[in-house]
Design a protein around this motif. Structure first.
Motif, mmCIF file in Angstrom:
data_model
loop_
_atom_site.group_PDB
_atom_site.id
_atom_site.type_symbol
_atom_site.label_atom_id
_atom_site.label_comp_id
_atom_site.label_asym_id
_atom_site.label_seq_id
_atom_site.Cartn_x
_atom_site.Cartn_y
_atom_site.Cartn_z
ATOM 1 N N LYS A 93 0.859 -1.177 0.000
ATOM 2 C CA LYS A 93 0.000 0.000 0.000
ATOM 3 C C LYS A 93 0.899 1.232 0.000
ATOM 4 O O LYS A 93 1.521 1.563 1.011
ATOM 5 C CB LYS A 93 -0.917 0.013 1.229
ATOM 6 N N ARG A 121 1.270 5.340 -0.807
ATOM 7 C CA ARG A 121 0.483 6.574 -0.958
ATOM 8 C C ARG A 121 0.919 7.379 -2.165
ATOM 9 O O ARG A 121 0.097 7.833 -2.946
ATOM 10 C CB ARG A 121 0.609 7.430 0.314
ATOM 11 N N GLU A 178 3.195 -0.930 3.944
ATOM 12 C CA GLU A 178 2.573 0.395 3.873
ATOM 13 C C GLU A 178 3.659 1.461 3.827
ATOM 14 O O GLU A 178 4.460 1.577 4.763
ATOM 15 C CB GLU A 178 1.652 0.623 5.071
#
Length: 276
Positions: free
Chosen positions: A35, A37, A145
């Motif tokens: 994940k 951004r 992440e």
């Protein structure tokens, strides 16, 4: 549609309506263990201008700002990111995913040097295989992440940049140059490719911009006066930064300690990073 269109958009750089629409279908989705951004590619028109250093600096600046960062080393035949971070461990897999190697300060890195038996072995691959490896570094690696994933690109506008722009969900690029380059030409080529691929240019970095006299503190332009600010303004690039030549910085990078660079050097890219 281009005049000589062969309907194979995956190998095309034309900015026609057909290619732009089709290009969206080529973007590879993140795997279940990833994940990210923001994904930022760092590019240059030629080698030896400090692209890998700039990529590392952006990741270090992100870490010092409390963000999680990773680097996908897309310079398959000339990887240098692991050396800058002093990484000697090898990447590994579990049969389903590959896993990046983490630096001392928490930057995730994937590079061909992390999967070769010997880091000084040459990578003698054809372009298609190199492009496939870059894509796998995105699709098959469990990045976790991350706030930022920076892509250290090879110089130029060949197979790998085309693959990255079409296959990875790039949010923008940062262009790296130096005073001795023909700045307008080098930047122009990168801008045109970014335009063809519908990727925004977020900033431009001039490396080796100057040295500071240790006696009087005066800035000395060893390679001639740069015009990076004017170039950024002319091409409507929102951010520009200058990196000086510093012996202490070179020594830390050579010894794999890029994460120990002084704050005042890293800060040169902090404002640019904050806008991404």
């Amino acid at each position: 549609m281009a005049e000589n269109c062969n309907h194979d958009c995956s190998t095309c750089g034309e900015n026609c309506a057909s290619r732009t629409a089709a290009n969206k279908s080529f973007v590879e989705e993140a795997n279940s263990k990833t994940k990210v951004r923001k994904m930022i590619a760092v590019v240059s028109g030629k080698g030896g201008v400090g692209k890998s250093l700039t990529t590392a600096l952006l990741a270090v600046a992100a870490g010092r700002a409390g963000k999680k960062a990773g680097i996908l080393d897309a310079d398959i035949t000339g990887p240098s990111i692991p050396h800058l971070f002093g990484i000697r461990d090898k990447a590994y897999g579990d049969g389903e995913f590959m896993f990046p190697v983490w630096s001392d300060k928490g930057c995730a890195v994937m590079s061909t040097n992390l999967i070769l038996d010997n880091t000084d072995d040459p990578v003698v691959w054809r372009g298609a295989l190199i492009a496939s490896a870059v894509k796998q570094f995105w699709t098959d690696v469990a990045w976790g992440e991350l706030d930022y994933l920076f892509i250290d690109m090879p110089p130029g506008t060949g197979d790998v940049p085309l693959t990255v722009f079409q296959s990875l969900p790039i949010d923008g690029i940062v262009i790296v140059t130096s005073p001795q380059d023909l700045v307008s030409m080098v930047v122009g080529k990168a801008l045109k490719m970014a335009e063809k691929m519908s990727v925004p240019v977020l900033g431009i970095v001039e490396n080796m911009s100057y040295i500071t006299c240790p006696d009087c503190g005066r800035k000395i332009s060893l390679f001639g006066e740069g015009h990076i600010r004017e170039t950024a303004e002319a091409h409507r690039i929102p951010h520009a930064a200058e990196l000086p030549i510093r012996q202490d910085v070179a020594a830390l990078c050579d010894s794999g300690r890029v994460e120990e660079l002084p704050d005042e050097f890293v800060m040169a890219l902090s404002d640019m990073l904050a806008s991404f």
